[in-house]
Design a protein around this motif. Structure first.
Motif, PDB file in Angstrom:
ATOM      1  N   LEU A   1       0.721  -1.163  -0.049  1.00  0.00           N
ATOM      2  CA  LEU A   1       0.001   0.086  -0.065  1.00  0.00           C
ATOM      3  C   LEU A   1       0.939   1.181  -0.038  1.00  0.00           C
ATOM      4  N   ASN A   2       2.053   1.171   0.707  1.00  0.00           N
ATOM      5  CA  ASN A   2       2.647   2.443   1.040  1.00  0.00           C
ATOM      6  C   ASN A   2       3.517   2.539  -0.347  1.00  0.00           C
TER       7      ASN A   2
ATOM      8  N   ALA B   1       2.580   2.112  -3.433  1.00  0.00           N
ATOM      9  CA  ALA B   1       1.637   2.528  -4.095  1.00  0.00           C
ATOM     10  C   ALA B   1       1.385   4.055  -3.742  1.00  0.00           C
TER      11      ALA B   1
ATOM     12  N   LEU C   1      -0.338   5.193  -1.214  1.00  0.00           N
ATOM     13  CA  LEU C   1      -1.823   5.122  -0.688  1.00  0.00           C
ATOM     14  C   LEU C   1      -1.810   5.173   0.707  1.00  0.00           C
ATOM     15  N   ASP C   2      -2.982   5.887   1.160  1.00  0.00           N
ATOM     16  CA  ASP C   2      -3.328   5.669   2.541  1.00  0.00           C
ATOM     17  C   ASP C   2      -4.353   4.343   2.911  1.00  0.00           C
ATOM     18  N   ARG C   3      -4.338   4.156   4.059  1.00  0.00           N
ATOM     19  CA  ARG C   3      -5.224   3.122   4.602  1.00  0.00           C
ATOM     20  C   ARG C   3      -6.734   3.318   3.950  1.00  0.00           C
ATOM     21  N   PRO C   4      -7.393   2.406   3.200  1.00  0.00           N
ATOM     22  CA  PRO C   4      -8.691   2.666   2.629  1.00  0.00           C
ATOM     23  C   PRO C   4      -9.750   3.012   3.918  1.00  0.00           C
TER      24      PRO C   4
ATOM     25  N   TRP D   1     -15.150   2.273   1.908  1.00  0.00           N
ATOM     26  CA  TRP D   1     -14.648   2.536   0.579  1.00  0.00           C
ATOM     27  C   TRP D   1     -15.502   1.596  -0.370  1.00  0.00           C
TER      28      TRP D   1
ATOM     29  N   ASP E   1     -13.298   2.116  -5.388  1.00  0.00           N
ATOM     30  CA  ASP E   1     -12.073   2.286  -4.612  1.00  0.00           C
ATOM     31  C   ASP E   1     -11.078   0.861  -4.747  1.00  0.00           C
TER      32      ASP E   1
ATOM     33  N   SER F   1      -9.157   0.830  -7.845  1.00  0.00           N
ATOM     34  CA  SER F   1      -8.171   1.952  -7.923  1.00  0.00           C
ATOM     35  C   SER F   1      -6.839   1.571  -7.088  1.00  0.00           C
ATOM     36  N   VAL F   2      -7.072   1.049  -5.679  1.00  0.00           N
ATOM     37  CA  VAL F   2      -6.064   0.525  -5.043  1.00  0.00           C
ATOM     38  C   VAL F   2      -5.341  -0.727  -5.491  1.00  0.00           C
TER      39      VAL F   2
ATOM     40  N   ALA G   1      -2.996   0.578  -8.579  1.00  0.00           N
ATOM     41  CA  ALA G   1      -2.201   1.011  -8.185  1.00  0.00           C
ATOM     42  C   ALA G   1      -1.120   0.391  -7.573  1.00  0.00           C
TER      43      ALA G   1
END
Length: 460
Positions: free
Chosen positions: A169-170, A172, A174-177, A181, A185, A188-189, A192
């Motif tokens: 996640l990091n 990419a 991104l923050d925690r969903p 969500w 979303d 998208s996650v 990414a």
């Protein structure tokens, strides 16, 4: 990356996660001086890791009931269906145990054929066990009712939540969903994660099975492969133990196939898109045995799992800040699915009163602490669950596990009628074909599934 020894350990943990029962030492009445053939026999689908916990449970029970000898019998099986089949063989041979561990997959099978209802015992000892129900979500209890009667007390359970690799996640950016969500979303996650990942990487890994397979994607779309209704009755229970709850009925009914409704087709289309894009694994390629290892090495970004993963990841040296857990994304709704287990008293037992004392003790605060001292499955009691996962072993958002029931009150058990084994076979047989033959193949695959489910439900 992890070294070979760590991979080996994770592989063994994966076997446990997949539901495979390994052999473990049996605790028998014969192990206790003076105890013989008159012992209360308790059958379990167990693992080697359960042995010490069960020993403590038996010892605690014996202190409270020194006049009731207990024999624990561990029965190996590839899965719950295989275990249930072995219990049926024991029944046919006249050697049935007195008490049997039964999960959602078999609750209605046993209730309809082999189990003794707990209604009279629960009424009689209502004051004594009120604290249990005060500590347990009614959602779990409802799943153990059948045709208006209660057949088990919930002990351990797991909802399908989304585990995610924090590094993926990091990486990419991104923050925690968000808790709410959406499926958009999620896409998208996943995309990414895929773009930012080096080498072999799959954003979402899942298996072709009933629990945690396609069912979470059906439930968040307010649909299923079977129609869902509630049996009548049950007011005797709800009015006494959950007076502030709207009576929920007498248990779930799954009586008709429903694989061709628009929402089911839509959910399967979502999975078809994921697999076609390569952001989700093809469930035909590999099973659950290697999933923990893949997740721990960073080869998987997200996967459905329950609280049962936490202790195994900890034992393997996977730090609790290397992963976290969140809810399934929202589609039409955000209903989750779960499975729950508990003890059932066999109708053939000549020791029903003693069996009830065992169940009652196992559901007590002391008994549940003895039976599940580690975070290797969610505890039905909120207090025990909080003790287990807040001790520094669980992920940062460990509260997601029990909050799934509280935040999404329509969350329900996996669809498991008395013909569950045949239903699951019909599902598994047709999932891959429905999601790997292009967008136009989804409905064709579900037409075959509908036929197979109708045949499965005709079985008794």
């Amino acid at each position: 990356m992890v070294d070979i020894s760590r991979r080996a350990m994770l592989g063994l943990i994966g076997l446990g996660v997949a539901g495979t029962a390994l052999s473990w030492p049996r605790l028998t009445g014969g192990d206790i001086p003076g105890r013989g053939d008159e012992a209360l026999t308790v059958a379990l689908l167990g693992t080697a890791q359960d042995a010490a916990a069960r020993a403590s449970l038996v010892e605690g029970f014996q202190r409270k009931h020194p006049d009731i000898p207990v024999r624990i019998v561990a029965i190996q099986g590839q899965d719950w269906s295989n275990y249930f089949a072995k219990i049926l063989t024991m029944v046919a041979a006249g050697t049935a145990p007195d008490v049997v561990t039964v999960a959602t997959e078999g609750t209605q099978l046993f209730a309809s054929r082999m189990a003794h209802p707990l209604d009279d015992y629960v009424r009689r000892d209502a004051a004594e066990i009120q604290d249990f129900f005060d500590d347990v979500s009614p959602t779990l209890v409802e799943a153990m009712m059948y045709q208006g009667s209660l057949f088990q007390l919930p002990l351990g359970w797991n909802a399908a939540n989304v585990y995610y690799n924090t590094e993926a996640l990091n990486r990419a950016g991104l923050d925690r969903p968000r808790d709410n969500w959406t499926v958009d979303d999620f896409f998208s996650v996943a995309r990414a994660m895929q773009s930012a990942a080096p080498g072999n990487f799959v954003p979402y890994f899942w298996n072709n099975r009933l629990w945690g397979g396609v069912v979470p994607w059906l439930y968040i779309n307010e649909t299923s492969i079977l129609t869902e209704e509630k049996a009548s009755g049950g007011d005797w229970f709800w009015n006494r133990f959950y007076p502030n709850e709207t009576p929920r009925g007498g248990g779930y009914l799954w009586e008709n196939a429903d694989a061709l409704n628009e929402r089911t087709i839509e959910s399967f289309s979502v999975l078809e898109t994921m697999v076609r894009e390569g952001i989700a694994a093809n469930p035909a390629q590999g099973g659950g045995n290697e999933l923990v290892a893949l997740f721990s090495t960073g080869a998987v970004g997200m996967t459905p799992a329950g609280g049962y993963w936490v202790q195994g990841l900890h034992d393997a040296g996977f730090r609790n800040d290397e992963y976290d857990v969140t809810y399934f994304p929202k589609m039409r709704g955000q209903r989750h699915q779960f499975g729950v287990d508990g003890y059932a008293i066999m109708e053939t037992s000549q020791r029903k009163d003693e069996a009830w004392e065992w169940i009652k003790y196992s559901a007590s605060l002391e008994g549940m602490r003895f039976a599940r001292p580690k975070p290797d499955s969610n505890a039905a009691r909120r207090s025990v669950n909080d003790e287990r996962y807040s001790a520094g072993i669980g992920p940062a958002h460990w509260n997601v596990f029990y909050d799934t029931l509280d935040n999404f009150p329509d969350t329900g058990p996996i669809p498991a009628p008395p013909q569950q084994a045949a239903v699951e076979s019909a599902l598994i047989k047709n999932v891959v074909g429905a999601i790997t033959n292009g967008p136009d193949g989804v409905k064709r695959g579900l037409e075959t599934m509908q036929r197979d489910l109708e045949l499965a439900l005709k079985g008794r």
